[in-house]
Design an enzyme around this catalytic site. Structure first.
Site, PDB file in Angstrom:
ATOM      1  N   HIS A 188       0.820  -1.210   0.000  1.00 13.85           N
ATOM      2  CA  HIS A 188       0.000   0.000   0.000  1.00 13.85           C
ATOM      3  C   HIS A 188       0.860   1.269   0.000  1.00 13.85           C
ATOM      4  O   HIS A 188       2.069   1.234   0.241  1.00 13.85           O
ATOM      5  CB  HIS A 188      -0.942   0.001   1.206  1.00 13.85           C
ATOM      6  CG  HIS A 188      -0.249   0.095   2.545  1.00 13.85           C
ATOM      7  ND1 HIS A 188       0.155   1.280   3.095  1.00 13.85           N
ATOM      8  CD2 HIS A 188       0.078  -0.872   3.443  1.00 13.85           C
ATOM      9  CE1 HIS A 188       0.713   1.056   4.274  1.00 13.85           C
ATOM     10  NE2 HIS A 188       0.683  -0.252   4.506  1.00 13.85           N
ATOM     11  N   CYS A 197       2.854  -4.669   7.016  1.00 11.41           N
ATOM     12  CA  CYS A 197       2.548  -4.393   5.619  1.00 11.41           C
ATOM     13  C   CYS A 197       3.758  -3.779   4.917  1.00 11.41           C
ATOM     14  O   CYS A 197       4.662  -3.241   5.555  1.00 11.41           O
ATOM     15  CB  CYS A 197       1.351  -3.450   5.515  1.00 11.41           C
ATOM     16  SG  CYS A 197      -0.222  -4.212   5.975  1.00 11.41           S
TER      17      CYS A 197
END
Length: 207
Positions: free
Chosen positions: A166, A182
């Site tokens: 992301h 992440c």
């Protein structure tokens, strides 16, 4: 015969040729692509890219792998993400990765792609940071949203891994281990990757 003018001309020609060769190098480093961007009604700020180490600027590099084009390979140790291309090349992006205790590795696939995603902090994260409880129902998209401008959702045989590729508004975290697991990219980079990567693409995360 006076050879001096000929030698000077030859030297100038060689100099110009070398200049032409060296000018080709930076064409593969996209340091000029980090300006302000208007996207889906949001205004992404420009990135002070000169403050980001040059190796983490988006660039095309030589990359030998048996994986097919379209595969994404994440090197968490070196803080690079590679999008495999044809002819032994890859688009390389600088990334931020999970801090100590939140590292992960494995193989997954992109199950979903979302533009300007909503961010919902996991229950465990809210437990560690109670101030995030106000976003238990989801934080709306925006330039301060932790998922940034794009998110690629990683699933494996067991379903949703909980991990994402992301964007991030925290450009200064690139090249560092600061996330909760992440893989984060500069917003301008995740937009570029989003446009290249396909749903179903294989993602290999190495430690």
């Amino acid at each position: 015969m006076n050879l001096k003018p000929i030698l000077i001309a030859a030297a100038l020609g060689l100099s110009a040729a070398l200049a032409g060769c060296t000018s080709m190098g930076p064409a593969h480093i996209f340091s000029s692509d980090y300006g302000s961007v208007k996207d889906a009604g949001y205004q992404l700020p420009s990135i002070p890219i000169s403050k980001v180490p040059r190796q983490y600027h988006r660039q095309i590099v030589s990359f030998e792998t048996k994986e097919k084009p379209g595969t994404i390979i994440v090197d968490t140790r070196e803080k690079f993400l590679y999008f495999v291309m044809e002819d032994g090349k890859a688009m390389r992006y600088g990334i931020g990765v999970g801090r100590e205790g939140f590292e992960w590795a494995g193989t997954a696939r992109i199950a979903m792609k979302r533009e300007w995603p909503t961010w919902t902090p996991p229950r465990a994260m809210i437990g560690r940071q109670p101030e995030l409880a106000k976003w238990a129902g989801g934080m709306p998209p925006g330039t301060s949203n932790p998922l940034g401008a794009r998110a690629l959702y990683l699933f494996n045989k067991g379903g949703d891994t909980g991990y994402r590729l992301h964007g991030t508004p925290e450009w200064n975290s690139i090249g560092k281990a600061m996330s909760s697991g992440c893989i984060r990219l500069i917003n301008q980079d995740i937009i570029d990757l989003y446009n290249r990567a396909e749903v179903g693409a294989k993602v290999i995360v190495k430690r």
